[in-house]
Design a protein around this motif. Structure first.
Motif, PDB file in Angstrom:
ATOM      1  N   ALA A 175       0.835  -1.212   0.000  1.00  0.00           N
ATOM      2  CA  ALA A 175       0.000   0.000   0.000  1.00  0.00           C
ATOM      3  C   ALA A 175       0.867   1.258   0.000  1.00  0.00           C
ATOM      4  N   TYR A 176       1.967   1.236   0.747  1.00  0.00           N
ATOM      5  CA  TYR A 176       2.868   2.391   0.768  1.00  0.00           C
ATOM      6  C   TYR A 176       3.563   2.559  -0.595  1.00  0.00           C
ATOM      7  N   GLU A 177       3.987   1.458  -1.174  1.00  0.00           N
ATOM      8  CA  GLU A 177       4.713   1.534  -2.441  1.00  0.00           C
ATOM      9  C   GLU A 177       3.808   1.941  -3.595  1.00  0.00           C
ATOM     10  N   GLN A 178       2.547   1.593  -3.508  1.00  0.00           N
ATOM     11  CA  GLN A 178       1.598   1.942  -4.564  1.00  0.00           C
ATOM     12  C   GLN A 178       0.883   3.260  -4.283  1.00  0.00           C
ATOM     13  N   LYS A 179       1.269   3.905  -3.181  1.00  0.00           N
ATOM     14  CA  LYS A 179       0.678   5.176  -2.781  1.00  0.00           C
ATOM     15  C   LYS A 179      -0.806   5.059  -2.411  1.00  0.00           C
ATOM     16  N   ASP A 180      -1.263   3.841  -2.111  1.00  0.00           N
ATOM     17  CA  ASP A 180      -2.632   3.677  -1.637  1.00  0.00           C
ATOM     18  C   ASP A 180      -2.740   4.158  -0.186  1.00  0.00           C
ATOM     19  N   LYS A 181      -1.600   4.123   0.514  1.00  0.00           N
ATOM     20  CA  LYS A 181      -1.523   4.672   1.862  1.00  0.00           C
ATOM     21  C   LYS A 181      -0.360   5.661   1.904  1.00  0.00           C
ATOM     22  N   ASP A 182      -0.503   6.701   2.697  1.00  0.00           N
ATOM     23  CA  ASP A 182       0.523   7.736   2.796  1.00  0.00           C
ATOM     24  C   ASP A 182       1.542   7.345   3.848  1.00  0.00           C
ATOM     25  N   ILE A 183       2.757   7.053   3.396  1.00  0.00           N
ATOM     26  CA  ILE A 183       3.802   6.626   4.342  1.00  0.00           C
ATOM     27  C   ILE A 183       4.175   7.754   5.294  1.00  0.00           C
ATOM     28  N   ASN A 184       3.912   8.997   4.893  1.00  0.00           N
ATOM     29  CA  ASN A 184       4.200  10.120   5.779  1.00  0.00           C
ATOM     30  C   ASN A 184       3.335  10.092   7.039  1.00  0.00           C
ATOM     31  N   LYS A 185       2.226   9.331   6.969  1.00  0.00           N
ATOM     32  CA  LYS A 185       1.317   9.239   8.116  1.00  0.00           C
ATOM     33  C   LYS A 185       1.511   7.934   8.893  1.00  0.00           C
ATOM     34  N   ALA A 186       2.531   7.176   8.507  1.00  0.00           N
ATOM     35  CA  ALA A 186       2.801   5.903   9.198  1.00  0.00           C
ATOM     36  C   ALA A 186       3.287   6.180  10.618  1.00  0.00           C
ATOM     37  N   SER A 187       3.072   5.225  11.490  1.00  0.00           N
ATOM     38  CA  SER A 187       3.521   5.371  12.870  1.00  0.00           C
ATOM     39  C   SER A 187       5.043   5.294  12.924  1.00  0.00           C
ATOM     40  N   VAL A 188       5.604   5.870  13.964  1.00  0.00           N
ATOM     41  CA  VAL A 188       7.060   5.838  14.145  1.00  0.00           C
ATOM     42  C   VAL A 188       7.532   4.388  14.275  1.00  0.00           C
ATOM     43  N   THR A 189       6.726   3.549  14.882  1.00  0.00           N
ATOM     44  CA  THR A 189       7.090   2.133  15.059  1.00  0.00           C
ATOM     45  C   THR A 189       7.280   1.456  13.706  1.00  0.00           C
ATOM     46  N   ILE A 190       6.334   1.680  12.783  1.00  0.00           N
ATOM     47  CA  ILE A 190       6.432   1.082  11.452  1.00  0.00           C
ATOM     48  C   ILE A 190       7.618   1.653  10.694  1.00  0.00           C
ATOM     49  N   LEU A 191       7.781   2.963  10.743  1.00  0.00           N
ATOM     50  CA  LEU A 191       8.884   3.600  10.022  1.00  0.00           C
ATOM     51  C   LEU A 191      10.236   3.112  10.534  1.00  0.00           C
ATOM     52  N   LYS A 192      10.364   2.986  11.832  1.00  0.00           N
ATOM     53  CA  LYS A 192      11.634   2.525  12.401  1.00  0.00           C
ATOM     54  C   LYS A 192      11.917   1.079  12.023  1.00  0.00           C
ATOM     55  N   ALA A 193      10.883   0.247  12.033  1.00  0.00           N
ATOM     56  CA  ALA A 193      11.056  -1.164  11.672  1.00  0.00           C
ATOM     57  C   ALA A 193      11.527  -1.297  10.224  1.00  0.00           C
ATOM     58  N   LEU A 194      10.937  -0.513   9.336  1.00  0.00           N
ATOM     59  CA  LEU A 194      11.337  -0.554   7.930  1.00  0.00           C
ATOM     60  C   LEU A 194      12.737   0.011   7.745  1.00  0.00           C
ATOM     61  N   ALA A 195      13.023   1.121   8.419  1.00  0.00           N
ATOM     62  CA  ALA A 195      14.328   1.767   8.294  1.00  0.00           C
ATOM     63  C   ALA A 195      15.451   0.862   8.792  1.00  0.00           C
ATOM     64  N   ASP A 196      15.201   0.126   9.871  1.00  0.00           N
ATOM     65  CA  ASP A 196      16.215  -0.779  10.411  1.00  0.00           C
ATOM     66  C   ASP A 196      16.599  -1.849   9.394  1.00  0.00           C
ATOM     67  N   VAL A 197      15.614  -2.415   8.712  1.00  0.00           N
ATOM     68  CA  VAL A 197      15.880  -3.462   7.730  1.00  0.00           C
ATOM     69  C   VAL A 197      16.552  -2.874   6.480  1.00  0.00           C
ATOM     70  N   LEU A 198      16.106  -1.690   6.081  1.00  0.00           N
ATOM     71  CA  LEU A 198      16.622  -1.067   4.862  1.00  0.00           C
ATOM     72  C   LEU A 198      17.907  -0.281   5.091  1.00  0.00           C
ATOM     73  N   LYS A 199      18.352  -0.241   6.360  1.00  0.00           N
ATOM     74  CA  LYS A 199      19.614   0.428   6.709  1.00  0.00           C
ATOM     75  C   LYS A 199      19.606   1.896   6.264  1.00  0.00           C
ATOM     76  N   CYS A 200      18.531   2.565   6.624  1.00  0.00           N
ATOM     77  CA  CYS A 200      18.402   3.978   6.278  1.00  0.00           C
ATOM     78  C   CYS A 200      17.777   4.721   7.449  1.00  0.00           C
ATOM     79  N   SER A 201      17.662   6.006   7.323  1.00  0.00           N
ATOM     80  CA  SER A 201      17.015   6.800   8.369  1.00  0.00           C
ATOM     81  C   SER A 201      15.517   6.871   8.085  1.00  0.00           C
TER      82      SER A 201
END
Length: 207
Positions: A175-201
């Motif tokens: 949903a985030y990749e297809q822009k069906d959901k706005d990743i800018n509105k994702a929770s910090v928990t989700i963003l941190k989990a993704l960032a940790d795996v992707l080795k980014c901020s």
């Protein structure tokens, strides 16, 4: 003039007129009508080059079809006379020309720019070549494929692998990749989990 040129001329004029009438004669909010047009099925029929919709209906007839399809009760408030390009006519023209030039669906264009943004661009861009505004819309599509998807693909990680390693559901990632959901509105928990795996901020993930 080729048949395809006639088709394009009809589309450009009729869609531009449809938006102009919707805002200035039926007093429908431009962003709201842009939403209505995309979900009504009328946009799909135009994309399929259904002669009934692509060239067989005037701008006002298209407008009335959209209103009917979404169940809106709206009546004309003023007599419809056209004396020149309004901001709404220009915005509708840009939408239809972007569809033709970029070969993108109206739904894709809708997801990239709001009607009110185009209205605001009118003052500075309406006398410039159409291509300048279309280029702005095209850049939205280029940026659309970066961030989450680009970071994931750069690490050669599939969506399912990212889901497994981050604990974020694959449906959410899609949903985030297809822009069906706005990743800018994702929770910090989700963003941190993704960032940790992707080795980014976290900021690297935001659009």
């Amino acid at each position: 003039m080729r048949i395809s040129d006639f088709y394009q001329a009809d589309i450009l004029g009729n869609i531009a007129s449809m938006f102009d009438l919707a805002v200035n004669n039926y007093f429908i909010d431009g962003d709201k009508f842009w939403d209505m047009f995309v979900i009504s099925g009328v946009a799909d029929q135009i994309e399929k080059k259904n002669p009934k919709y692509a060239a067989g209906k005037s701008g006002e007839e298209l407008l009335l079809d959209v209103i009917s399809q979404v169940g809106l009760n709206a009546n004309k408030k003023e007599t419809s006379y056209y004396f020149g390009r309004s901001a709404e006519y220009w915005a509708g023209h840009i939408i239809s020309k972007s569809h033709i030039v970029l070969k993108k669906s109206f739904k894709d264009i809708h997801s990239s720019i709001r009607f009110s943004e185009l209205q605001n661009m009118y003052k500075t861009l309406h006398e410039a070549p159409d291509e300048k505004t279309i280029e702005i819309i095209e850049q939205r599509f280029i940026r659309k494929i970066v961030n989450l998807k680009k970071l994931r693909e750069n690490l050669d990680i599939s969506q399912s692998q990212l889901a497994e390693q981050s604990g974020v559901s694959i449906r959410t990632i899609q949903a985030y990749e297809q822009k069906d959901k706005d990743i800018n509105k994702a929770s910090v928990t989700i963003l941190k989990a993704l960032a940790d795996v992707l080795k980014c901020s976290i900021s690297d993930l935001l659009e």
